[in-house]
Design a protein around this motif. Structure first.
Motif, PDB file in Angstrom:
ATOM      1  N   HIS A 136      37.558  37.832  33.298  1.00 34.91           N
ATOM      2  CA  HIS A 136      37.781  38.569  34.544  1.00 34.91           C
ATOM      3  C   HIS A 136      38.814  39.659  34.332  1.00 34.91           C
ATOM      4  O   HIS A 136      39.926  39.400  33.873  1.00 34.91           O
ATOM      5  N   GLU A 137      38.425  40.888  34.660  1.00 31.06           N
ATOM      6  CA  GLU A 137      39.335  42.022  34.590  1.00 31.06           C
ATOM      7  C   GLU A 137      39.554  42.569  36.003  1.00 31.06           C
ATOM      8  O   GLU A 137      38.627  42.621  36.817  1.00 31.06           O
ATOM      9  N   VAL A 138      40.796  42.961  36.302  1.00 35.10           N
ATOM     10  CA  VAL A 138      41.119  43.604  37.584  1.00 35.10           C
ATOM     11  C   VAL A 138      41.620  45.009  37.291  1.00 35.10           C
ATOM     12  O   VAL A 138      42.556  45.188  36.503  1.00 35.10           O
ATOM     13  N   VAL A 139      40.983  45.994  37.911  1.00 34.95           N
ATOM     14  CA  VAL A 139      41.383  47.393  37.752  1.00 34.95           C
ATOM     15  C   VAL A 139      41.763  47.942  39.125  1.00 34.95           C
ATOM     16  O   VAL A 139      41.390  47.374  40.154  1.00 34.95           O
ATOM     17  N   GLU A 140      42.503  49.014  39.148  1.00 30.94           N
ATOM     18  CA  GLU A 140      42.986  49.555  40.420  1.00 30.94           C
ATOM     19  C   GLU A 140      42.548  50.999  40.615  1.00 30.94           C
ATOM     20  O   GLU A 140      42.446  51.770  39.659  1.00 30.94           O
ATOM     21  N   MET A 167      34.068  51.016  37.616  1.00 30.65           N
ATOM     22  CA  MET A 167      33.411  50.010  36.780  1.00 30.65           C
ATOM     23  C   MET A 167      32.870  50.637  35.495  1.00 30.65           C
ATOM     24  O   MET A 167      33.013  50.086  34.405  1.00 30.65           O
ATOM     25  N   PHE A 168      32.233  51.811  35.641  1.00 29.74           N
ATOM     26  CA  PHE A 168      31.674  52.481  34.459  1.00 29.74           C
ATOM     27  C   PHE A 168      32.780  52.938  33.506  1.00 29.74           C
ATOM     28  O   PHE A 168      32.631  52.854  32.284  1.00 29.74           O
ATOM     29  N   ALA A 210      43.286  38.349  50.148  1.00 27.32           N
ATOM     30  CA  ALA A 210      42.620  37.046  50.083  1.00 27.32           C
ATOM     31  C   ALA A 210      41.323  37.129  49.291  1.00 27.32           C
ATOM     32  O   ALA A 210      40.949  36.175  48.582  1.00 27.32           O
ATOM     33  N   GLU A 211      40.618  38.268  49.391  1.00 29.01           N
ATOM     34  CA  GLU A 211      39.382  38.431  48.632  1.00 29.01           C
ATOM     35  C   GLU A 211      39.667  38.587  47.135  1.00 29.01           C
ATOM     36  O   GLU A 211      38.908  38.101  46.299  1.00 29.01           O
ATOM     37  N   LEU A 212      40.750  39.265  46.808  1.00 25.49           N
ATOM     38  CA  LEU A 212      41.135  39.385  45.401  1.00 25.49           C
ATOM     39  C   LEU A 212      41.472  38.009  44.836  1.00 25.49           C
ATOM     40  O   LEU A 212      41.074  37.671  43.709  1.00 25.49           O
ATOM     41  N   ALA A 235      29.818  38.946  28.557  1.00 25.36           N
ATOM     42  CA  ALA A 235      29.742  39.237  29.994  1.00 25.36           C
ATOM     43  C   ALA A 235      31.156  39.287  30.559  1.00 25.36           C
ATOM     44  O   ALA A 235      31.975  38.405  30.290  1.00 25.36           O
ATOM     45  N   VAL A 236      31.440  40.336  31.316  1.00 19.77           N
ATOM     46  CA  VAL A 236      32.767  40.515  31.916  1.00 19.77           C
ATOM     47  C   VAL A 236      32.595  40.751  33.415  1.00 19.77           C
ATOM     48  O   VAL A 236      31.756  41.561  33.841  1.00 19.77           O
ATOM     49  N   ALA A 237      33.355  40.041  34.226  1.00 19.07           N
ATOM     50  CA  ALA A 237      33.408  40.285  35.668  1.00 19.07           C
ATOM     51  C   ALA A 237      34.605  41.182  35.937  1.00 19.07           C
ATOM     52  O   ALA A 237      35.711  40.911  35.463  1.00 19.07           O
ATOM     53  N   CYS A 238      34.394  42.252  36.688  1.00 21.22           N
ATOM     54  CA  CYS A 238      35.470  43.219  36.927  1.00 21.22           C
ATOM     55  C   CYS A 238      35.620  43.459  38.422  1.00 21.22           C
ATOM     56  O   CYS A 238      34.654  43.795  39.116  1.00 21.22           O
ATOM     57  N   THR A 239      36.830  43.292  38.915  1.00 15.82           N
ATOM     58  CA  THR A 239      37.142  43.496  40.329  1.00 15.82           C
ATOM     59  C   THR A 239      38.006  44.734  40.476  1.00 15.82           C
ATOM     60  O   THR A 239      39.007  44.895  39.768  1.00 15.82           O
ATOM     61  N   ALA A 240      37.609  45.618  41.384  1.00 12.56           N
ATOM     62  CA  ALA A 240      38.370  46.838  41.641  1.00 12.56           C
ATOM     63  C   ALA A 240      39.293  46.613  42.834  1.00 12.56           C
ATOM     64  O   ALA A 240      38.830  46.407  43.959  1.00 12.56           O
ATOM     65  N   LYS A 241      40.580  46.646  42.582  1.00 12.43           N
ATOM     66  CA  LYS A 241      41.585  46.440  43.630  1.00 12.43           C
ATOM     67  C   LYS A 241      41.927  47.776  44.270  1.00 12.43           C
ATOM     68  O   LYS A 241      42.219  48.752  43.594  1.00 12.43           O
ATOM     69  N   SER A 242      41.890  47.797  45.607  1.00 10.46           N
ATOM     70  CA  SER A 242      42.258  49.005  46.344  1.00 10.46           C
ATOM     71  C   SER A 242      42.750  48.601  47.730  1.00 10.46           C
ATOM     72  O   SER A 242      42.760  47.418  48.081  1.00 10.46           O
ATOM     73  N   GLU A 243      43.119  49.597  48.529  1.00 10.21           N
ATOM     74  CA  GLU A 243      43.647  49.315  49.868  1.00 10.21           C
ATOM     75  C   GLU A 243      42.601  48.690  50.787  1.00 10.21           C
ATOM     76  O   GLU A 243      42.945  48.056  51.790  1.00 10.21           O
TER      77      GLU A 243
END
Length: 294
Positions: free
Chosen positions: A75-79, A107-108, A59-61, A46-54
């Protein structure tokens, strides 16, 4: 009717049958519960992935990183940037659809790179209320899996599960992306998103819990929860807000006497998906001084 424990067990059994899942992870209560259930069911698969954008406040990141650590999930962070899409920038009635399509699309892409066959999101049973929810259309079109919705777990039950997992976000008000602060029809720009983020950071610093700063093309409209409205009417807060938000680039600063309302700048009042409407309990709002210039 199934108990919340039975529903949670059914979700874990459901996810355990998958070869792996990637959870679209904001660090809010919904996606955090999905990530916790997935981690229980699949461990390192299981991987949690957060998409970072403008549109994602810093604070949420930070919260997403902290909560992933609490869960113990990878946890993976992608942009990516919603501002690359002109359909998103024009900010029409389907802005959330364009945003969710891009965010889930990322995410996909990430799931494919990691060899993970399933992408999950945090849509719960309370979200499917038949209102104006263009973002849910993106979830359906991309065929993301919503285990909370599939097993009829509503928002109240999500918070029960978060509390059972001892997650720090169990009582956290939900946060829509920063673009929801810009009224439909007004162009979304990086400068507007930035000044909204900085303005809301100040309001949070001053002790408020449930609030929004709406950007009406240079006019800041501050909404606070009804329990906090008296505090917002304090002359010290008014002076501080006017001074500091003007410094951030707003031409005018106002307080909305209706108080905080989800989706109050969007069609049918429903643009902020999965918003929490519970009114927060705020104590000692004026314990600290407001940092106005002398």
């Amino acid at each position: 009717m199934a108990t919340i424990e039975e529903k949670a067990r059914a979700v874990r059994e459901d996810l355990a049958d998958r070869e792996g899942v990637l959870v679209a992870f904001s660090g809010g209560v919904d996606s955090s519960v999905v990530a916790a259930l997935a981690h229980d069911a699949l461990g390192d698969d299981a991987v949690a992935c957060t998409a970072k954008s403008e549109t994602l406040p810093e604070a949420e990141l930070d919260d997403s990183r902290r909560v992933a650590d609490e869960i113990g999930v990878r946890h993976e962070v992608v942009e990516f940037s919603e501002l690359d899409d002109t359909d998103f920038v024009v900010n029409d009635d389907d802005r959330c659809y364009h945003c969710r399509t891009m965010r889930l699309g990322k995410m996909f892409e990430t799931a494919e790179e990691l060899g993970i066959p399933v992408v999950c999101d945090g849509t719960n049973a309370s979200d499917a209320d038949g209102g104006h929810r263009p973002g849910l259309r993106a979830v359906e079109e991309l065929d993301a899996y919503s285990p909370l919705l599939a097993h009829d777990i509503d928002k109240e039950e999500v918070r029960e599960l978060a509390d059972a997992y001892d997650l720090s976000v169990a009582d956290k008000p939900s946060m829509a992306c920063l673009s929801s602060r810009i009224p439909t029809g007004l162009e979304v720009t990086e400068s507007k998103l930035s000044r909204v983020e900085r303005a809301e950071a100040l309001v949070r610093q001053w002790g408020f819990s449930q609030f929004r700063v709406r950007d009406h093309d240079g006019l800041a409209r501050i909404e606070v929860g009804s329990d906090e409205l008296d505090a917002a009417l304090n002359p010290d807060f008014a002076a501080a807000a006017r001074e500091r938000l003007t410094e951030l680039g707003f031409d005018h600063v106002t307080l909305d006497l209706h108080g905080y309302r989800t989706g109050s700048v969007s069609p049918e009042g429903d643009d902020e998906q999965a918003e929490e409407t519970d009114e927060p309990v705020v104590e000692n709002v004026f314990d600290s001084e407001y940092p106005t210039a002398e």
